[in-house]
Design a protein around this motif. Sequence first.
Motif, PDB file in Angstrom:
ATOM      1  N   UNK A 172     -25.527 -16.714   3.620  1.00 34.05           N
ATOM      2  CA  UNK A 172     -26.870 -16.099   3.025  1.00 34.05           C
ATOM      3  C   UNK A 172     -27.609 -15.157   3.828  1.00 34.05           C
ATOM      4  N   UNK A 173     -28.615 -14.441   3.025  1.00 34.22           N
ATOM      5  CA  UNK A 173     -29.261 -13.535   3.679  1.00 34.22           C
ATOM      6  C   UNK A 173     -30.772 -13.761   3.204  1.00 34.22           C
ATOM      7  N   UNK A 174     -31.565 -13.489   3.964  1.00 34.71           N
ATOM      8  CA  UNK A 174     -33.100 -13.136   3.683  1.00 34.71           C
ATOM      9  C   UNK A 174     -33.619 -11.826   4.257  1.00 34.71           C
ATOM     10  N   UNK A 175     -34.438 -11.078   3.609  1.00 36.17           N
ATOM     11  CA  UNK A 175     -34.909  -9.934   3.977  1.00 36.17           C
ATOM     12  C   UNK A 175     -36.539 -10.023   4.277  1.00 36.17           C
ATOM     13  N   UNK A 176     -37.199  -9.239   5.367  1.00 37.22           N
ATOM     14  CA  UNK A 176     -38.313  -8.803   5.777  1.00 37.22           C
ATOM     15  C   UNK A 176     -38.378  -7.366   5.236  1.00 37.22           C
ATOM     16  N   UNK A 177     -39.170  -7.241   4.171  1.00 37.77           N
ATOM     17  CA  UNK A 177     -39.206  -5.756   3.673  1.00 37.77           C
ATOM     18  C   UNK A 177     -39.930  -4.996   4.564  1.00 37.77           C
ATOM     19  N   UNK A 178     -41.045  -5.455   5.155  1.00 38.87           N
ATOM     20  CA  UNK A 178     -42.009  -4.697   5.822  1.00 38.87           C
ATOM     21  C   UNK A 178     -41.481  -4.288   7.056  1.00 38.87           C
ATOM     22  N   UNK A 179     -40.680  -4.987   7.536  1.00 37.54           N
ATOM     23  CA  UNK A 179     -39.999  -4.820   8.857  1.00 37.54           C
ATOM     24  C   UNK A 179     -38.661  -4.095   8.925  1.00 37.54           C
ATOM     25  N   UNK A 203     -34.241 -19.471   4.421  1.00 39.14           N
ATOM     26  CA  UNK A 203     -35.711 -19.105   3.905  1.00 39.14           C
ATOM     27  C   UNK A 203     -36.332 -18.420   4.864  1.00 39.14           C
ATOM     28  N   UNK A 204     -37.355 -17.346   4.555  1.00 34.36           N
ATOM     29  CA  UNK A 204     -38.348 -16.674   5.255  1.00 34.36           C
ATOM     30  C   UNK A 204     -39.771 -16.908   4.917  1.00 34.36           C
ATOM     31  N   UNK A 205     -40.548 -17.279   5.749  1.00 39.61           N
ATOM     32  CA  UNK A 205     -42.108 -17.361   5.267  1.00 39.61           C
ATOM     33  C   UNK A 205     -42.555 -16.130   4.820  1.00 39.61           C
ATOM     34  N   UNK A 226     -31.018  -5.165  11.466  1.00 34.13           N
ATOM     35  CA  UNK A 226     -31.815  -4.005  10.827  1.00 34.13           C
ATOM     36  C   UNK A 226     -31.051  -3.618   9.695  1.00 34.13           C
ATOM     37  N   UNK A 227     -31.892  -3.202   8.614  1.00 34.68           N
ATOM     38  CA  UNK A 227     -31.711  -2.803   7.460  1.00 34.68           C
ATOM     39  C   UNK A 227     -32.020  -1.464   7.240  1.00 34.68           C
TER      40      UNK A 227
END
Length: 344
Positions: free
Chosen positions: A194-201, A249-251, A218-219
Amino acid sequence: MTEKFLIGTYTRETSEGIYEIELDESKKQLQNLQLVAKAGNPTYVAVSKANRLYAIDKGDNGKGGALALDNSTRPAKEINVCLNEDTNPAYITVDEGRQFVYTANYHTGEVMVYKIEEDGSLSYLNKVVHEGNVGPRPEQQSGAHPHYADLTPDGRLAVVDLGQDMVYVYDIADNGELTEVSTLKMEAGFGPRHVVFDEQKHVAFIVGELSSKLAVVNYDKTDGSFHLDHIVATIPDDWTEHNGAAAIRLSSDGKFVYVSNRGNNSIAVFEVKDNGKVELIQLASTEGDFPRDFNFSSDEKFMVVVNQNTNDATLYERDVNSGKLTVVQKDVHVPEGVCVAREK
């Protein structure tokens, strides 16, 4: 304050389908478990903004696919079911912008695209099939095994293939056609799940089931490519028994990443440092066996985890500053729990 969660399950033993459970934050307890809809192995579920419930389903004929339900009624009312695959998919998600639903089928190597019609029903649109390029672990990597298909922050589709040790990114056409734009080859035997994204970073976190590792990548949204930064373990160095990392999960503040360990039976808590590196700061026991999925409450002050083999759920209180978890309730009956989805 009370909040409800949907629980996807296997139906191999006592479970009958999809359940709902309530979290009472003032009492710090889970309560009022009820059956929402009968289904065959609805191991993953997703809820749309229109309050439609989409779930994995297995029909009496053995075929698998996607089930559409009206989530505004109890029990949830079936809208329709698309059983067009040989076995159950492993993952399902909703694309609100395009009004599509995607499934990833671990067994057949297929990623399916469905259209959400005006009444909430699903109709098949398109698919891609992964083949070849298998990993070094023959029991789990004898073929392509897509385990996840969900949107990137810029609206492409990221597909994680456990069997191939690959992450794919696709562009999505109006007719549901998927066009590959990039791939990331993970280390051999990583077994991405599975993957989670931090859109801001512009960062993503990939959990490796077979390796019990967490990869930070990095995306680049300009070309839809992933670039590996570093990898850390989700279990202690001296752990020698079997473990399979599962959910991630990412906070919402991007400061903490959480991974479930099936075998070590823990939630691994990672702090994301200012330099982008992750550090393991806690292994919180799930107080049960084989934790599959987990999820935050909407304010992220609590976390619900389901343990498949012990047919129970555990509730944690979460310190939003330190990221650490404290068990406040355990041994809550939930049959064969696999997925925890927060209701809209």
